[in-house]
Design a protein around this motif. Structure first.
Motif: not given
Ligand code: NAP
Length: 224
Positions: A60, A62, A107, A111, A114-115, A153
């Motif tokens: 979560a 980056y 997150d 995320k 995705i990150y 999510s």
């Protein structure tokens, strides 16, 4: 030897997938926040004569994802697969969810996926054939009472995954979304959303089904 990154590999489904892929001859790169959990998973893989390396990482975050991929790239310049499995769930009426719980789900589940995917892409492109597998849930297929943000999510990860299937259609990278129902894992610890989580599916059974049914297609349904 081929290398596969698995997030959330210290417990539950991630740890079971890690053992099975290790037995198929892959070197497993285990990611998670808790070193002791990852070490236990690594030991279990080595007892099966498999190979594994651990890296702690909060997907979560980056900067933490950037750091870990840089470290991984030094040891493993090309990666054959990534399984985005790390996930958290908080359940109950929408007004009962705290800001922290909402953020943690978005997150980590959205995320985080995705990150990690975006940062690992250069390493996947170096492999002859590569794979991105996103662990979703039946919560990515339909809305559920008292699961609104978790479902949101997982719908997001579904949209992300379906888009990558199209974006990478003519490349070396196959993308697969996996949809499954409840599993008996630490995911349910501290929650009373499910009455008896021990009656849910064994994550080992689900991991075996995923591996047996994985033929590079864009979707795997363990349950609908
Ligand atoms: N259990 C179910 O009924 C069920 C059903 C359908 C789908 N799923 C999905 O299946 C996946 C695996 O869940 P599970 O059931 O195996 O639960 P689990 O045993 O709790 O596994 C989740 C793993 O994710 C890791 N994790 C959580 N947040 C993280 C973060 N920010 N960065 C890195 N790692 C993180 C956890 O380890 P650390 O806390 O040590 O980081 C843990 O090892 C999840 O995506 C979940 O949504 C679960």
């Amino acid at each position: 030897m081929k290398h596969v990154i698995i997030t959330g590999a210290g417990s539950g489904l991630g740890a079971e997938l890690a053992k099975l892929y290790a037995c198929k001859g892959f070197h497993i790169i285990l990611l998670g926040r808790t070193k002791s959990r990852l070490e236990k998973a690594k030991n279990e893989i080595e007892e099966l004569r498999g190979k594994a390396t651990i890296f702690t990482c909060n997907v979560a975050n980056y900067a933490d994802v950037e750091r870990v991929i840089e470290e991984i790239a030094k040891q493993f310049p090309s990666i054959n697969g990534v399984i985005n499995n790390a996930g958290v769930g908080y359940f109950g009426n929408l007004e009962q969810l705290t800001e922290q719980e909402i953020n943690e789900m978005i997150d980590t589940n959205v995320k985080g996926t995705i990150y990690l995917t975006s940062k690992v892409l250069p390493l996947l492109r170096k492999a002859e054939q590569a794979k991105i597998m996103n662990i979703i849930s039946t919560a990515g297929l339909r809305g559920k009472v008292n699961e609104s943000v978790y479902v949101a999510s997982k719908f997001a990860v579904r949209g992300f995954t379906e888009s990558l299937v199209k974006e990478f259609a003519d490349t070396n990278i196959a993308v697969t979304a996996v949809y499954m129902g409840g599993m008996s894992t630490p995911f349910w610890e501290g929650s009373n959303h499910i009455k008896d989580s021990s009656r849910l599916k064994d994550p080992k059974f689900v991991a075996e089904k995923i591996i047996n049914e994985d033929n590079g297609q864009p979707e795997i349904f363990i349950d609908r």
